[in-house]
Every structure is written in structure tokens, then in C-alpha cells.
Design a protein around this motif. Structure first.
Motif, PDB file in Angstrom:
ATOM      1  N   GLY A  55       0.808  -1.222   0.000  1.00 32.94           N
ATOM      2  CA  GLY A  55       0.000   0.000   0.000  1.00 32.94           C
ATOM      3  C   GLY A  55       0.834   1.261   0.000  1.00 32.94           C
ATOM      4  N   ARG A  56       0.129   2.381  -0.032  1.00 32.64           N
ATOM      5  CA  ARG A  56       0.772   3.698  -0.029  1.00 32.64           C
ATOM      6  C   ARG A  56       0.633   4.414   1.313  1.00 32.64           C
ATOM      7  NH1 ARG A  56       4.206   6.010  -3.499  1.00 32.64           N
ATOM      8  NH2 ARG A  56       3.261   8.019  -2.973  1.00 32.64           N
ATOM      9  N   ALA A  57      -0.489   4.225   1.990  1.00 31.67           N
ATOM     10  CA  ALA A  57      -0.787   5.048   3.167  1.00 31.67           C
ATOM     11  C   ALA A  57       0.274   4.920   4.260  1.00 31.67           C
ATOM     12  CB  ALA A  57      -2.169   4.689   3.712  1.00 31.67           C
ATOM     13  N   ARG A  58       0.782   3.713   4.484  1.00 24.81           N
ATOM     14  CA  ARG A  58       1.751   3.510   5.561  1.00 24.81           C
ATOM     15  C   ARG A  58       3.108   4.158   5.278  1.00 24.81           C
ATOM     16  NH1 ARG A  58       0.744   2.798  10.491  1.00 24.81           N
ATOM     17  NH2 ARG A  58       2.766   1.788  10.770  1.00 24.81           N
ATOM     18  N   LEU A  59       3.320   4.585   4.052  1.00 20.02           N
ATOM     19  CA  LEU A  59       4.558   5.311   3.741  1.00 20.02           C
ATOM     20  C   LEU A  59       4.623   6.637   4.484  1.00 20.02           C
ATOM     21  CD1 LEU A  59       4.673   4.786  -0.142  1.00 20.02           C
ATOM     22  CD2 LEU A  59       6.149   3.671   1.550  1.00 20.02           C
ATOM     23  N   PRO A  71       8.349  19.630   1.329  1.00 16.22           N
ATOM     24  CA  PRO A  71       6.944  19.286   1.126  1.00 16.22           C
ATOM     25  C   PRO A  71       6.601  19.323  -0.365  1.00 16.22           C
ATOM     26  CG  PRO A  71       7.157  21.531   1.952  1.00 16.22           C
ATOM     27  CD  PRO A  71       8.518  20.920   2.021  1.00 16.22           C
ATOM     28  N   ASP A  72       5.707  18.456  -0.785  1.00 23.49           N
ATOM     29  CA  ASP A  72       5.231  18.489  -2.164  1.00 23.49           C
ATOM     30  C   ASP A  72       3.861  17.840  -2.217  1.00 23.49           C
ATOM     31  OD1 ASP A  72       5.629  15.703  -2.240  1.00 23.49           O
ATOM     32  OD2 ASP A  72       7.588  15.890  -3.170  1.00 23.49           O
ATOM     33  N   LEU A  73       3.172  18.046  -3.325  1.00 22.27           N
ATOM     34  CA  LEU A  73       1.820  17.511  -3.465  1.00 22.27           C
ATOM     35  C   LEU A  73       1.830  15.993  -3.553  1.00 22.27           C
ATOM     36  CD1 LEU A  73      -1.202  18.275  -3.886  1.00 22.27           C
ATOM     37  CD2 LEU A  73      -0.753  18.170  -6.339  1.00 22.27           C
ATOM     38  N   VAL A  74       2.829  15.438  -4.232  1.00 26.46           N
ATOM     39  CA  VAL A  74       2.892  13.989  -4.454  1.00 26.46           C
ATOM     40  C   VAL A  74       2.950  13.238  -3.132  1.00 26.46           C
ATOM     41  CG1 VAL A  74       4.258  12.126  -5.478  1.00 26.46           C
ATOM     42  CG2 VAL A  74       3.982  14.290  -6.704  1.00 26.46           C
ATOM     43  N   ASN A  75       3.624  13.809  -2.132  1.00 22.15           N
ATOM     44  CA  ASN A  75       3.770  13.137  -0.845  1.00 22.15           C
ATOM     45  C   ASN A  75       2.829  13.688   0.225  1.00 22.15           C
ATOM     46  OD1 ASN A  75       5.943  11.126  -1.287  1.00 22.15           O
ATOM     47  ND2 ASN A  75       7.099  12.944  -1.898  1.00 22.15           N
ATOM     48  N   LEU A  79      -3.621  13.081  -0.536  1.00 18.94           N
ATOM     49  CA  LEU A  79      -3.783  12.845  -1.967  1.00 18.94           C
ATOM     50  C   LEU A  79      -4.401  11.469  -2.201  1.00 18.94           C
ATOM     51  CD1 LEU A  79      -2.993  14.407  -4.605  1.00 18.94           C
ATOM     52  CD2 LEU A  79      -1.002  12.891  -4.729  1.00 18.94           C
ATOM     53  N   MET A  80      -5.289  11.367  -3.202  1.00 18.71           N
ATOM     54  CA  MET A  80      -5.959  10.099  -3.483  1.00 18.71           C
ATOM     55  C   MET A  80      -4.964   8.977  -3.722  1.00 18.71           C
ATOM     56  SD  MET A  80      -8.835   9.179  -6.381  1.00 18.71           S
ATOM     57  CE  MET A  80      -7.745   9.502  -7.771  1.00 18.71           C
ATOM     58  N   PHE A  81      -3.865   9.279  -4.416  1.00 14.94           N
ATOM     59  CA  PHE A  81      -2.854   8.274  -4.730  1.00 14.94           C
ATOM     60  C   PHE A  81      -2.240   7.674  -3.473  1.00 14.94           C
ATOM     61  CE2 PHE A  81       1.590   7.225  -6.098  1.00 14.94           C
ATOM     62  CZ  PHE A  81       1.257   6.165  -6.942  1.00 14.94           C
ATOM     63  N   ASN A  82      -2.296   8.409  -2.356  1.00 18.39           N
ATOM     64  CA  ASN A  82      -1.670   7.948  -1.122  1.00 18.39           C
ATOM     65  C   ASN A  82      -2.668   7.348  -0.140  1.00 18.39           C
ATOM     66  OD1 ASN A  82       0.847   8.809  -2.060  1.00 18.39           O
ATOM     67  ND2 ASN A  82       0.491  10.893  -1.325  1.00 18.39           N
ATOM     68  N   GLN A  83      -3.879   7.070  -0.610  1.00 21.66           N
ATOM     69  CA  GLN A  83      -4.891   6.395   0.204  1.00 21.66           C
ATOM     70  C   GLN A  83      -4.942   4.917  -0.188  1.00 21.66           C
ATOM     71  OE1 GLN A  83      -6.773   8.336   2.502  1.00 21.66           O
ATOM     72  NE2 GLN A  83      -5.300   9.885   1.848  1.00 21.66           N
ATOM     73  N   ASP A  84      -5.391   4.099   0.717  1.00 25.31           N
ATOM     74  CA  ASP A  84      -5.550   2.662   0.452  1.00 25.31           C
ATOM     75  C   ASP A  84      -6.958   2.214   0.827  1.00 25.31           C
ATOM     76  OD1 ASP A  84      -2.887   2.226  -0.385  1.00 25.31           O
ATOM     77  OD2 ASP A  84      -2.206   2.082   1.704  1.00 25.31           O
ATOM     78  N   SER A 284       7.975   3.538  -8.342  1.00 23.36           N
ATOM     79  CA  SER A 284       6.714   3.787  -7.649  1.00 23.36           C
ATOM     80  C   SER A 284       6.780   3.033  -6.329  1.00 23.36           C
ATOM     81  CB  SER A 284       5.532   3.281  -8.499  1.00 23.36           C
ATOM     82  OG  SER A 284       4.316   3.655  -7.912  1.00 23.36           O
ATOM     83  N   THR A 285       6.696   3.757  -5.219  1.00 22.34           N
ATOM     84  CA  THR A 285       7.008   3.193  -3.909  1.00 22.34           C
ATOM     85  C   THR A 285       5.777   2.637  -3.218  1.00 22.34           C
ATOM     86  OG1 THR A 285       8.666   4.953  -3.781  1.00 22.34           O
ATOM     87  CG2 THR A 285       8.292   3.681  -1.796  1.00 22.34           C
ATOM     88  N   ARG A 286       5.963   1.514  -2.515  1.00 23.08           N
ATOM     89  CA  ARG A 286       4.901   0.867  -1.752  1.00 23.08           C
ATOM     90  C   ARG A 286       5.446   0.390  -0.399  1.00 23.08           C
ATOM     91  NH1 ARG A 286       2.733   2.825  -5.561  1.00 23.08           N
ATOM     92  NH2 ARG A 286       1.046   1.992  -6.859  1.00 23.08           N
ATOM     93  N   HIS A 287       4.502   0.097   0.529  1.00 24.11           N
ATOM     94  CA  HIS A 287       4.841  -0.423   1.861  1.00 24.11           C
ATOM     95  C   HIS A 287       4.220  -1.808   2.007  1.00 24.11           C
ATOM     96  CE1 HIS A 287       4.030  -1.109   6.169  1.00 24.11           C
ATOM     97  NE2 HIS A 287       5.131  -0.401   6.389  1.00 24.11           N
ATOM     98  N   ALA A 288       5.017  -2.765   2.426  1.00 17.67           N
ATOM     99  CA  ALA A 288       4.524  -4.130   2.609  1.00 17.67           C
ATOM    100  C   ALA A 288       3.850  -4.264   3.972  1.00 17.67           C
ATOM    101  CB  ALA A 288       5.666  -5.137   2.494  1.00 17.67           C
TER     102      ALA A 288
END
Length: 396
Positions: A55-59, A71-75, A79-84, A284-288
Motif C-alpha cells: 500500500g501507499r498510506a503507511r509510507l 513538502p510536495d503535493l505527491v507526498n 492525496l488520493m494516490f496515497n490512500q488505500d 513507484s514506492t509501496r509499503h509491505a
């Protein structure tokens, strides 16, 4: 992972980036030196991007290593991309119907008309003309502005916010923070305006869908609006600039067919999107969330995984080297340039349509179009996570 070709001075054009051979999952490092795992083969990258255990959220948990120095928008965790999971689905449902192939097909006539209008203006410019300023930038800005109901007076601010929203870390931290604060205030005002006076635009539809969905935090809606504003034009502008540099500089033999055959232009766009990345970092980064086996290798719970789409897009087991650079050959498998799984890019069909119409009509209207300067003389737009020519002089 992606590196620049050591035989050429940096920065090299995006189409000349050198990619290592993909291989089994292996230990790697994040830019700050923290440990990670790299996956690079096509099947492995698809697995990581599609498996909900990655997932992304735990990052963005308090104990997680920082992914960016500024700070940036991507992180932004909102952001929707960072929700799981359900949080991600709730946000995605508010937009999903707006970007389906059927919806984009309805927009195609006015996108085509926008392309023609911009080409009319380009044709009136003295030569050499800057095809970035006169075409690659105004087209996607005009398209996303129409979709979101923005007027031309906002365009300069949108470009400024884009540069800071996608900062690569070279901007001052305070400058980025101030720009993002201003941008968020703009997004919040836009949402408030469309709540009180809804229209036929994408933001009004988003407000209605979010109200129907229920439970969507306002901060996430603001991030969604801001992400649409900058993401909806920056990637297409970047792709157009890089594509024109490649086609006019090194693949000029494709130009006649590109202008004569709109269907062939679609095949070429798919290949270009597949081969030419938007930026130098393709991970593209993810968290296990738990132990997961990928190609027989156990990736432990809590690990950060870098899924390298650029290397995977060149996996010789999937994309034969003999046809990899045949720009009119259908892809042997879906490209990973738009991602895969639950976070697959919502704007993929819009981007494809814009690029196809833009390149086809440009080649048809300007069959003698050529670069005014050598490829290696290009000055690059830097400072953001995407990279493309700052200016591209052309003659016809």
C-alpha cells in the motif's frame, strides 16, 4: 534502476535514458539512504502494484522514513494516490465515471477543435517558433481548464503551483510550503464556489459525487482538486515535449505516417508513453503490510518496495528487443507507465486522446516540421520530478 547513459553528458534526453536489465527482487536504498527492496521485472512490478498488501498510506506513518526532503503535493497523505482500501475507493468513485473511455470519447470533438485552434496560432508565429510555448504547454492547460471550469487568468498561477507541487527537492522548503498553502486555498475556494453555484464542469461533478458518497474529508477533496489541476496538464505537456524531441530529432522517418494515419498515431502514442518516462526517477514506492513472496523472494512486513516501471517496461521476456523501438507495433502487454492495480492512472484515456490528436494533427498540418537546433543543444526544464525541454525551436 534508471541511470543516465555514462557515455553522454548529463542530462540526456529522456528517450536516451539507460535502464539496467530487470532481475529478481533485491535489496536497494531510498534516496535518503534508508533500506528498500527493488522489483523490476514486468510480472513482479504488476504484482506489487496490484496486490493490496503493498500500500501507499503507511509510507506516511510517523515512523516512516521521509520520501522527500521538502513538502510536495505527491507526498501529501491526503492525496488520493496515497490512500488505500476503502478510503481510496471512496475518493476514486467520486471521479471514476468522469474519466472512462466513453466519457473521454464524448470530449474528443472539442479536444480536436482545441488542437486545431492552437495549430492555427502556431502557424501564424514567426520561425523558428517555440513548439513548447506555442503547443505542448497551452494544449493540455486549455483541456484541463475547460474540464474544470477554469478561466485563462489562472494559467500562470497553475504553472507556478505545478513547479512547486512536483518539486524535486531543489526549491527552498519555505518557498514550496508557501506555494502549496496558496494552492490549497485556491482549491478550497474552487470547491466552495461550485457548491454554491454548480455547473457542468468536473469540479461541480466532484462535489455532487462526494456528497452522494458521504464521508469524504474536505482536505482530501482539496488535494484531489489540486492534483487534477496540475496533474491534468503537467504530464501531458511533459510527454508532448519529450515526444517531439525524439520524433523530430531521431525518428523523423515516422512523421509522414504519423500525419497520414490517425490510428497509427494511436499505436505510436502507446509506444512513446511506454518508452519515454516523464522523469528520471521511475520508481513507484509501496509499503509491505505483511510478509509477501515475489518471484520466490520473501519481502518482509514493513519493508519499503520500489517498483521500477521503466525497467519493467523493457523486460525482454515480455517486450522483445526486436520490436521494442518499432513505434507503430502494438504493445505485447499493457504498459506500466500508467501504473496498474487500484492506483491505475484515472487520466490515462484522456492523456492518450490528447497525445494522439496532438501529434497526428501537428504532423498532418506541418509535414515539413523540423528542429531548429540539435537535440543535444536543448535546455531542460528542471526542478520538478518530471523533465522535458524548456524550449524547442522548430521550422516548417
Amino acid at each position: 534502476m534508471t541511470t543516465t547513459d555514462p557515455t553522454r553528458p548529463a542530462p540526456v534526453p529522456m528517450h536516451r535514458l539507460f535502464f539496467e536489465e530487470p532481475g529478481p527482487p533485491r535489496p536497494a536504498e531510498l534516496p535518503g539512504g534508508d533500506p528498500a527492496w527493488l522489483v523490476s521485472r514486468y510480472a513482479d512490478v504488476r504484482q506489487v502494484l496490484s496486490d493490496p498488501r503493498f500500500g501507499r498510506a503507511r509510507l506516511y506513518a510517523p515512523e516512516a522514513p521521509a520520501l522527500s526532503g521538502v513538502p510536495d503535493l505527491v507526498n501529501n497523505p491526503d492525496l488520493m494516490f496515497n490512500q488505500d482500501g476503502s478510503d481510496h475507493l471512496r475518493l476514486r468513485r467520486t471521479l471514476r465515471r468522469a474519466f472512462t473511455p466513453r466519457a473521454v470519447a464524448r470530449w474528443r470533438p472539442w479536444i480536436a477543435a482545441t488542437v486545431e485552434g492552437i495549430l492555427d496560432r502556431l502557424e501564424s508565429r514567426p520561425q523558428p517558433a517555440d513548439v513548447v510555448a506555442e503547443f505542448a504547454l497551452p494544449l493540455p492547460v486549455a483541456v484541463i481548464s475547460r474540464l474544470m471550469g477554469l478561466d485563462e487568468s489562472t494559467w500562470d498561477r497553475v504553472r507556478y503551483w505545478s513547479e512547486h507541487a512536483f518539486s524535486d527537492g531543489t526549491h527552498e522548503r519555505e518557498q514550496v510550503a508557501a506555494a502549496l498553502k496558496e494552492f490549497s486555498a485556491f482549491g478550497a475556494r474552487l470547491l466552495a464556489e461550485r457548491r454554491s453555484t454548480p455547473g457542468e464542469d468536473l469540479v461541480s461533478g466532484l462535489v455532487t459525487a462526494a456528497d452522494e458518497e458521504g464521508g469524504v474529508p474536505e482536505a482530501q477533496l482539496v488535494s484531489l482538486v489540486c492534483g487534477l489541476v496540475v496533474g491534468g496538464h503537467d504530464s501531458t505537456m511533459t510527454m508532448l515535449g519529450n515526444a517531439l524531441l525524439y520524433l523530430l530529432g531521431e525518428r523523423r522517418e515516422t512523421w509522414p505516417r504519423l500525419g497520414a494515419d490517425e490510428e497509427a498515431a494511436g499505436l505510436l502514442v502507446e509506444r512513446l508513453v511506454h518508452l519515454v518516462p516523464l522523469g528520471d526517477d521511475r520508481g513507484s514506492t509501496r509499503h509491505a503490510a505483511e510478509d509477501v513472496e515475489v518471484s520466490g523472494v520473501r519481502i518482509p512486513a514493513g519493508a519499503i518496495v520500489i517498483a521500477d516501471c521503466g525497467m519493467a517496461n523493457r523486460d525482454p521476456e515480455v517486450f522483445p528487443p526486436a520490436t521494442l523501438y518499432d513505434l507503430f507495433a502494438p504493445l505485447e502487454a499493457p504498459t506500466l507507465s500508467f501504473g496498474a492495480g487500484p492506483h491505475y492512472c484515472l487520466g490515462a484515456w484522456l492523456a492518450r486522446t490528447e497525445l494522439q490528436l496532438a501529434l497526428h494533427r501537428l504532423a498532418a498540418r506541418f509535414p515539413e516540421l523540423r528542429l531548429a537546433d540539435p537535440v543535444d543543444a536543448v535546455v531542460w526544464r528542471t526542478g520538478t520530478t518530471s523533465r522535458s525541454p524548456r524550449r524547442l525551436g522548430v521550422r516548417w
